[in-house]
Design a protein around this motif. Sequence first.
Motif, PDB file in Angstrom:
ATOM      1  N   MET A  13       3.917 -24.325 -11.712  1.00  0.00           N
ATOM      2  CA  MET A  13       3.227 -23.172 -12.299  1.00  0.00           C
ATOM      3  C   MET A  13       4.115 -22.528 -13.365  1.00  0.00           C
ATOM      4  O   MET A  13       5.198 -22.022 -13.048  1.00  0.00           O
ATOM      5  N   ALA A  14       3.671 -22.552 -14.620  1.00  0.00           N
ATOM      6  CA  ALA A  14       4.531 -22.098 -15.713  1.00  0.00           C
ATOM      7  C   ALA A  14       3.773 -21.290 -16.752  1.00  0.00           C
ATOM      8  O   ALA A  14       4.053 -21.368 -17.946  1.00  0.00           O
ATOM      9  N   GLY A  15       2.820 -20.468 -16.296  1.00  0.00           N
ATOM     10  CA  GLY A  15       1.980 -19.764 -17.253  1.00  0.00           C
ATOM     11  C   GLY A  15       2.271 -18.289 -17.443  1.00  0.00           C
ATOM     12  O   GLY A  15       1.699 -17.655 -18.318  1.00  0.00           O
ATOM     13  N   GLY A  16       3.164 -17.710 -16.634  1.00  0.00           N
ATOM     14  CA  GLY A  16       3.393 -16.262 -16.690  1.00  0.00           C
ATOM     15  C   GLY A  16       4.210 -15.823 -17.894  1.00  0.00           C
ATOM     16  O   GLY A  16       4.881 -16.628 -18.543  1.00  0.00           O
ATOM     17  N   VAL A  17       4.166 -14.514 -18.156  1.00  0.00           N
ATOM     18  CA  VAL A  17       4.896 -13.938 -19.291  1.00  0.00           C
ATOM     19  C   VAL A  17       6.266 -13.420 -18.871  1.00  0.00           C
ATOM     20  O   VAL A  17       7.191 -13.358 -19.675  1.00  0.00           O
ATOM     21  N   GLY A  18       6.434 -13.051 -17.594  1.00  0.00           N
ATOM     22  CA  GLY A  18       7.729 -12.559 -17.127  1.00  0.00           C
ATOM     23  C   GLY A  18       8.130 -11.252 -17.775  1.00  0.00           C
ATOM     24  O   GLY A  18       9.272 -11.072 -18.197  1.00  0.00           O
ATOM     25  N   SER A  19       7.180 -10.312 -17.827  1.00  0.00           N
ATOM     26  CA  SER A  19       7.405  -9.083 -18.601  1.00  0.00           C
ATOM     27  C   SER A  19       8.508  -8.192 -18.040  1.00  0.00           C
ATOM     28  O   SER A  19       9.047  -7.351 -18.764  1.00  0.00           O
ATOM     29  N   ARG A  20       8.883  -8.377 -16.777  1.00  0.00           N
ATOM     30  CA  ARG A  20       9.978  -7.565 -16.227  1.00  0.00           C
ATOM     31  C   ARG A  20      11.337  -8.041 -16.740  1.00  0.00           C
ATOM     32  O   ARG A  20      12.355  -7.388 -16.493  1.00  0.00           O
ATOM     33  N   PHE A  21      11.358  -9.188 -17.456  1.00  0.00           N
ATOM     34  CA  PHE A  21      12.592  -9.665 -18.087  1.00  0.00           C
ATOM     35  C   PHE A  21      12.606  -9.409 -19.583  1.00  0.00           C
ATOM     36  O   PHE A  21      13.415  -9.975 -20.309  1.00  0.00           O
ATOM     37  N   TRP A  22      11.702  -8.577 -20.039  1.00  0.00           N
ATOM     38  CA  TRP A  22      11.713  -8.182 -21.441  1.00  0.00           C
ATOM     39  C   TRP A  22      13.041  -7.476 -21.734  1.00  0.00           C
ATOM     40  O   TRP A  22      13.589  -6.808 -20.858  1.00  0.00           O
ATOM     41  N   PRO A  23      13.608  -7.601 -22.917  1.00  0.00           N
ATOM     42  CA  PRO A  23      13.079  -8.257 -24.115  1.00  0.00           C
ATOM     43  C   PRO A  23      13.467  -9.738 -24.260  1.00  0.00           C
ATOM     44  O   PRO A  23      13.131 -10.356 -25.261  1.00  0.00           O
ATOM     45  N   VAL A  24      14.177 -10.326 -23.270  1.00  0.00           N
ATOM     46  CA  VAL A  24      14.486 -11.752 -23.356  1.00  0.00           C
ATOM     47  C   VAL A  24      13.229 -12.580 -23.135  1.00  0.00           C
ATOM     48  O   VAL A  24      12.957 -13.543 -23.855  1.00  0.00           O
ATOM     49  N   SER A  25      12.442 -12.204 -22.120  1.00  0.00           N
ATOM     50  CA  SER A  25      11.183 -12.894 -21.844  1.00  0.00           C
ATOM     51  C   SER A  25      10.062 -12.200 -22.608  1.00  0.00           C
ATOM     52  O   SER A  25       9.805 -11.018 -22.414  1.00  0.00           O
ATOM     53  N   THR A  26       9.418 -12.953 -23.483  1.00  0.00           N
ATOM     54  CA  THR A  26       8.339 -12.393 -24.301  1.00  0.00           C
ATOM     55  C   THR A  26       7.112 -13.294 -24.203  1.00  0.00           C
ATOM     56  O   THR A  26       7.176 -14.419 -23.695  1.00  0.00           O
ATOM     57  N   ALA A  27       6.001 -12.803 -24.734  1.00  0.00           N
ATOM     58  CA  ALA A  27       4.771 -13.604 -24.720  1.00  0.00           C
ATOM     59  C   ALA A  27       4.952 -14.888 -25.522  1.00  0.00           C
ATOM     60  O   ALA A  27       4.332 -15.912 -25.229  1.00  0.00           O
ATOM     61  N   GLN A  28       5.811 -14.852 -26.547  1.00  0.00           N
ATOM     62  CA  GLN A  28       6.038 -16.040 -27.377  1.00  0.00           C
ATOM     63  C   GLN A  28       6.923 -17.070 -26.660  1.00  0.00           C
ATOM     64  O   GLN A  28       6.730 -18.274 -26.809  1.00  0.00           O
ATOM     65  N   LYS A  29       7.885 -16.591 -25.865  1.00  0.00           N
ATOM     66  CA  LYS A  29       8.797 -17.494 -25.149  1.00  0.00           C
ATOM     67  C   LYS A  29       9.212 -16.835 -23.836  1.00  0.00           C
ATOM     68  O   LYS A  29      10.240 -16.172 -23.759  1.00  0.00           O
ATOM     69  N   PRO A  30       8.392 -17.019 -22.784  1.00  0.00           N
ATOM     70  CA  PRO A  30       8.665 -16.336 -21.514  1.00  0.00           C
ATOM     71  C   PRO A  30       9.824 -16.940 -20.737  1.00  0.00           C
ATOM     72  O   PRO A  30      10.388 -17.976 -21.117  1.00  0.00           O
ATOM     73  N   LYS A  31      10.164 -16.290 -19.627  1.00  0.00           N
ATOM     74  CA  LYS A  31      11.422 -16.563 -18.925  1.00  0.00           C
ATOM     75  C   LYS A  31      11.568 -17.999 -18.444  1.00  0.00           C
ATOM     76  O   LYS A  31      12.681 -18.520 -18.391  1.00  0.00           O
ATOM     77  N   GLN A  32      10.459 -18.682 -18.100  1.00  0.00           N
ATOM     78  CA  GLN A  32      10.590 -20.050 -17.595  1.00  0.00           C
ATOM     79  C   GLN A  32      11.134 -21.006 -18.650  1.00  0.00           C
ATOM     80  O   GLN A  32      11.643 -22.073 -18.320  1.00  0.00           O
TER      81      GLN A  32
END
Length: 361
Positions: A13-32
């Motif tokens: 499963m690799a579809g999430g945005v990981g918004s709690r890791f912002w600003p490293v995890s973003t909609a363009q390149k999330p944490k996974q």
Amino acid sequence: MKDLNKSNFAVLMAGGVGSRFWPVSTAQKPKQFRDLLGTGETLIQTTFKRLSTLVPEENIYILTNQGYNGLVKEQLPQVHQEQIVLEPEMRNTAPAVLLAALKIQKKDPDAVMVMAPSDHWIEDEKAFSADIKNAFEFCRNEDRIVTLGIKPTFPNTGYGYIEFSGEKKVRPVKKFTEKPSFEKARDFLKQGNYLWNAGIFIWNVDFITRSFQKNLPEDFELFNSGSADLNTTRESFFIKDTYHKATNISIDYAIIEKEEETVFVIPAGFDWNDLGTWGSIYTESEKDGENNAVLNARIMAENSTGNIITSASNKVIVVDGLSDYIVVDEKEVLLIVPKEKEQEIKEIRTRVQEKFGEHLG
């Protein structure tokens, strides 16, 4: 050459945005798709490698947003396009798992499959493999669902809990509880028969598709109507035309809760972290003499303790008199917040987007 059972499959499963890791995890390149722990591998690469010790590489399917197809192919070049299931829009986990199960069933009606998040940290990978092997064999020819439960170390209110009975290696599940209050979580720990829900599930493909047919019949018929297109060049067109009609529901609510009598749990033999917040990254990172966790940065720290500090470019960062903070220097955004406010980062991201532009999220 690894001797792997060709009927073992995995859904990553690799579809999430990981918004709690912002600003490293973003909609363009999330944490996974990021190397959050500084290991030299992104989280999805580490997870894929871990699963490939149990499942032939060609049997590992990646479920992700259609916007991340390029990232998947770049980071996992050994994966064929047929193995990447692209969601045109986010409809939660149940539709994605159903679609993957139908693809796998068409390829191998005798398959067993593990559904696993792409962004977990697991230290003892041999113990993980042993637990998954036990789960595969336990449900290979039976109408069973197996999940892996993590022994709780403190009354965490951010995790779901699994109540079990018995002392066997594989134990019947009595009840799932989603994110309890602190008092209830503390009581669960005292009782001793509760585990954290890691969100890892194992079942055979025949049973899970029948379960979808029974518990989510409209979605089953929707996707099963395109059976002839699955695993062909026509698949992407079928998904594009039908996916938006699927029910927006998680696998937990759609299937797991409805099949409670068939659900079992294996108490995991490995340490685990779901890497859900910057605090979890701090926990798993090496610390300096002042308990600062420093990732991809060069730090000069005076009177500063307990911080997690990271940069996008190995920048020199100077801190003085700073304790228990999250410091993230990422291209257009510099984030400096107390660790105790890590759960608020998702909301901070939203407010920044509203004020300065969607592109910053």
